[in-house]
Design a protein around this motif. Structure first.
Motif, PDB file in Angstrom:
ATOM      1  N   ASP A   1      66.513 -50.332 103.505  1.00 36.47           N
ATOM      2  CA  ASP A   1      65.276 -49.644 103.124  1.00 36.47           C
ATOM      3  C   ASP A   1      65.565 -48.267 102.537  1.00 36.47           C
ATOM      4  O   ASP A   1      64.950 -47.868 101.551  1.00 36.47           O
ATOM      5  CB  ASP A   1      64.350 -49.519 104.336  1.00 36.47           C
ATOM      6  CG  ASP A   1      63.735 -50.862 104.709  1.00 36.47           C
ATOM      7  OD1 ASP A   1      63.724 -51.766 103.842  1.00 36.47           O
ATOM      8  OD2 ASP A   1      63.294 -51.010 105.854  1.00 36.47           O
ATOM      9  N   ASP A   2      66.507 -47.545 103.141  1.00 29.88           N
ATOM     10  CA  ASP A   2      66.833 -46.203 102.617  1.00 29.88           C
ATOM     11  C   ASP A   2      67.376 -46.298 101.193  1.00 29.88           C
ATOM     12  O   ASP A   2      66.996 -45.525 100.314  1.00 29.88           O
ATOM     13  CB  ASP A   2      67.871 -45.512 103.497  1.00 29.88           C
ATOM     14  CG  ASP A   2      67.266 -45.012 104.794  1.00 29.88           C
ATOM     15  OD1 ASP A   2      66.023 -45.004 104.895  1.00 29.88           O
ATOM     16  OD2 ASP A   2      68.037 -44.638 105.700  1.00 29.88           O
ATOM     17  N   LEU A   3      68.283 -47.247 100.979  1.00 29.82           N
ATOM     18  CA  LEU A   3      68.881 -47.381  99.651  1.00 29.82           C
ATOM     19  C   LEU A   3      67.848 -47.861  98.626  1.00 29.82           C
ATOM     20  O   LEU A   3      67.867 -47.427  97.461  1.00 29.82           O
ATOM     21  CB  LEU A   3      70.061 -48.357  99.692  1.00 29.82           C
ATOM     22  CG  LEU A   3      71.268 -47.873 100.502  1.00 29.82           C
ATOM     23  CD1 LEU A   3      72.324 -48.972 100.575  1.00 29.82           C
ATOM     24  CD2 LEU A   3      71.873 -46.613  99.901  1.00 29.82           C
ATOM     25  N   ALA A   4      66.932 -48.723  99.066  1.00 35.82           N
ATOM     26  CA  ALA A   4      65.894 -49.214  98.148  1.00 35.82           C
ATOM     27  C   ALA A   4      64.962 -48.077  97.744  1.00 35.82           C
ATOM     28  O   ALA A   4      64.598 -47.941  96.565  1.00 35.82           O
ATOM     29  CB  ALA A   4      65.110 -50.349  98.805  1.00 35.82           C
ATOM     30  N   VAL A   5      64.599 -47.246  98.704  1.00 29.08           N
ATOM     31  CA  VAL A   5      63.717 -46.107  98.399  1.00 29.08           C
ATOM     32  C   VAL A   5      64.431 -45.126  97.470  1.00 29.08           C
ATOM     33  O   VAL A   5      63.852 -44.625  96.493  1.00 29.08           O
ATOM     34  CB  VAL A   5      63.264 -45.410  99.705  1.00 29.08           C
ATOM     35  CG1 VAL A   5      62.631 -44.056  99.408  1.00 29.08           C
ATOM     36  CG2 VAL A   5      62.289 -46.299 100.457  1.00 29.08           C
TER      37      VAL A   5
ATOM     38  N   SER B   1      64.760 -42.877  91.968  1.00 26.15           N
ATOM     39  CA  SER B   1      65.485 -42.590  90.720  1.00 26.15           C
ATOM     40  C   SER B   1      64.884 -43.386  89.561  1.00 26.15           C
ATOM     41  O   SER B   1      64.750 -42.875  88.447  1.00 26.15           O
ATOM     42  CB  SER B   1      66.963 -42.968  90.859  1.00 26.15           C
ATOM     43  OG  SER B   1      67.559 -42.239  91.891  1.00 26.15           O
ATOM     44  N   ALA B   2      64.527 -44.630  89.844  1.00 27.67           N
ATOM     45  CA  ALA B   2      63.955 -45.481  88.792  1.00 27.67           C
ATOM     46  C   ALA B   2      62.610 -44.937  88.330  1.00 27.67           C
ATOM     47  O   ALA B   2      62.329 -44.878  87.126  1.00 27.67           O
ATOM     48  CB  ALA B   2      63.798 -46.910  89.314  1.00 27.67           C
TER      49      ALA B   2
ATOM     50  N   LEU C   1      68.580 -51.504  87.522  1.00 26.14           N
ATOM     51  CA  LEU C   1      69.697 -50.664  87.070  1.00 26.14           C
ATOM     52  C   LEU C   1      70.088 -49.654  88.150  1.00 26.14           C
ATOM     53  O   LEU C   1      71.273 -49.528  88.488  1.00 26.14           O
ATOM     54  CB  LEU C   1      69.304 -49.915  85.786  1.00 26.14           C
ATOM     55  CG  LEU C   1      70.337 -48.900  85.299  1.00 26.14           C
ATOM     56  CD1 LEU C   1      71.556 -49.598  84.713  1.00 26.14           C
ATOM     57  CD2 LEU C   1      69.737 -47.944  84.259  1.00 26.14           C
ATOM     58  N   GLU C   2      69.113 -48.954  88.700  1.00 28.48           N
ATOM     59  CA  GLU C   2      69.433 -47.920  89.689  1.00 28.48           C
ATOM     60  C   GLU C   2      70.051 -48.531  90.948  1.00 28.48           C
ATOM     61  O   GLU C   2      71.013 -47.989  91.504  1.00 28.48           O
ATOM     62  CB  GLU C   2      68.178 -47.116  90.048  1.00 28.48           C
ATOM     63  CG  GLU C   2      67.619 -46.281  88.908  1.00 28.48           C
ATOM     64  CD  GLU C   2      68.556 -45.156  88.453  1.00 28.48           C
ATOM     65  OE1 GLU C   2      69.440 -44.749  89.225  1.00 28.48           O
ATOM     66  OE2 GLU C   2      68.389 -44.693  87.300  1.00 28.48           O
ATOM     67  N   ALA C   3      69.489 -49.642  91.414  1.00 28.39           N
ATOM     68  CA  ALA C   3      70.018 -50.277  92.631  1.00 28.39           C
ATOM     69  C   ALA C   3      71.417 -50.833  92.387  1.00 28.39           C
ATOM     70  O   ALA C   3      72.308 -50.711  93.247  1.00 28.39           O
ATOM     71  CB  ALA C   3      69.078 -51.386  93.090  1.00 28.39           C
TER      72      ALA C   3
END
Lengths: 83, 219
Positions: free
Chosen positions: B75-79, B84-85, B112-114
């Motif tokens: 969840d942290d990485l997705a947020v 950024s996106a 792209l950001e993920a």
């Protein structure tokens, strides 16, 4: 490094890259959404955006992002957004 | 498979609610809301952010092996990716040309950001694997891979051309990207350049190699 899946044929193809004209990474990103929607609609995506297929063959990162967007849209399409 | 982006709360300024069934109208509604001010813009940005988080989660789940040793949560990485996106997307609203659904255009930013975040996490503790001092050893050993005579000979010619025909920068970029399989965005970050510039270098190097191999084959 040169791992098991990096066969000589594969390595040679990756070293030499695609032969025809190809887009760059920025152009690929600009047009990726249009290309993927055309693919999923069964349209001539390659004819519509020349150079995209060659770039996807030559750039593993862009190819991964292409595959992801295509899978995401396919998954979303199979269970449409509720009205 | 369940819809990866399906369950997003719809507010009063939901563009898909306002213009069901019309892609053009839906996109215009998104743009109008995101370019407006006050509550309407906040609602649209929040709804878009929700879609981007789900798209980023989808991408990060595909790449779990690349980041799951970092100790961070999905969840942290997705947020983080979605933030950024959203920022990149809002700065490029004028680039949207109505040639795809607005949401498709938006999803590519999240992917792209993920993807970049996952690749960078996978390489954050690693050195670039091939230094110039290792180049000769690698160039000598690679053609020894089991292969037919024609392929092996062509590989030897390519390896020789890499050493004699490419500039030092072209050789470094080709070696790291193709032989060491360093992701292009990771290498761009390490070399303080852009992904596009690196690919241009790779493209020029490959063209030079194809020219050399082609001209030798003609001899």
């Amino acid at each position: 490094m040169t791992d098991q899946r990096q066969t000589p044929d594969h390595l040679l193809r990756r070293l030499l890259g695609p032969a025809g004209p190809e887009l760059g990474c920025e152009e690929c990103f600009e047009l990726l959404d249009v290309y993927v929607e055309a693919e999923l609609a069964g349209a001539d995506a390659h004819g519509r955006i020349p150079g995209m297929r060659a770039h996807l063959e030559g750039c593993p990162a862009c190819a991964e992002e292409h595959d992801s967007l295509r899978e995401l849209l396919s998954a979303a399409e199979s269970t449409p957004l509720p009205a | 498979m369940s819809n990866p982006v399906g369950s997003v709360k719809r507010g009063p300024h939901d563009p898909t609610r306002a213009h069901p069934g019309s892609r053009q109208a839906e996109a215009e509604a998104w743009l109008q809301s995101l370019r407006s001010g006050g509550r309407e813009r906040e609602d649209a940005a929040a709804r878009l952010d929700g879609l981007l988080v789900k798209a980023a989660r989808f991408e990060l789940l595909r790449r779990r092996a690349q980041w799951n040793r970092s100790g961070e949560s999905l969840d942290d990485l997705a947020v983080q990716s979605a933030d950024s996106a959203l920022s990149a997307l809002l700065s490029k609203l004028d680039h949207y040309r109505f040639e795809s659904r607005f949401t498709t255009w938006a999803y590519k930013f999240a992917i792209l950001e993920a993807a970049q975040l996952a690749r960078r996490r996978a390489w954050q503790e690693r050195e670039l694997p091939i230094g110039p001092e290792e180049w000769d050893r690698l160039a000598e050993s690679t053609p020894e891979l089991a292969a037919g005579v024609a392929v092996r000979d062509q590989l030897r010619r390519v390896m020789r051309a890499i050493q004699t025909q490419l500039s030092a920068h072209q050789r470094e970029v080709l070696t790291e990207l193709v032989l060491a399989e360093v992701p292009i965005d990771v290498l761009a970050e390490r070399l303080n350049t852009t992904r596009g510039a690196l690919y241009k270098t790779l493209h020029d190097a490959r063209r030079k190699l194809r020219d050399v191999v082609g001209s030798e084959a003609d001899d």
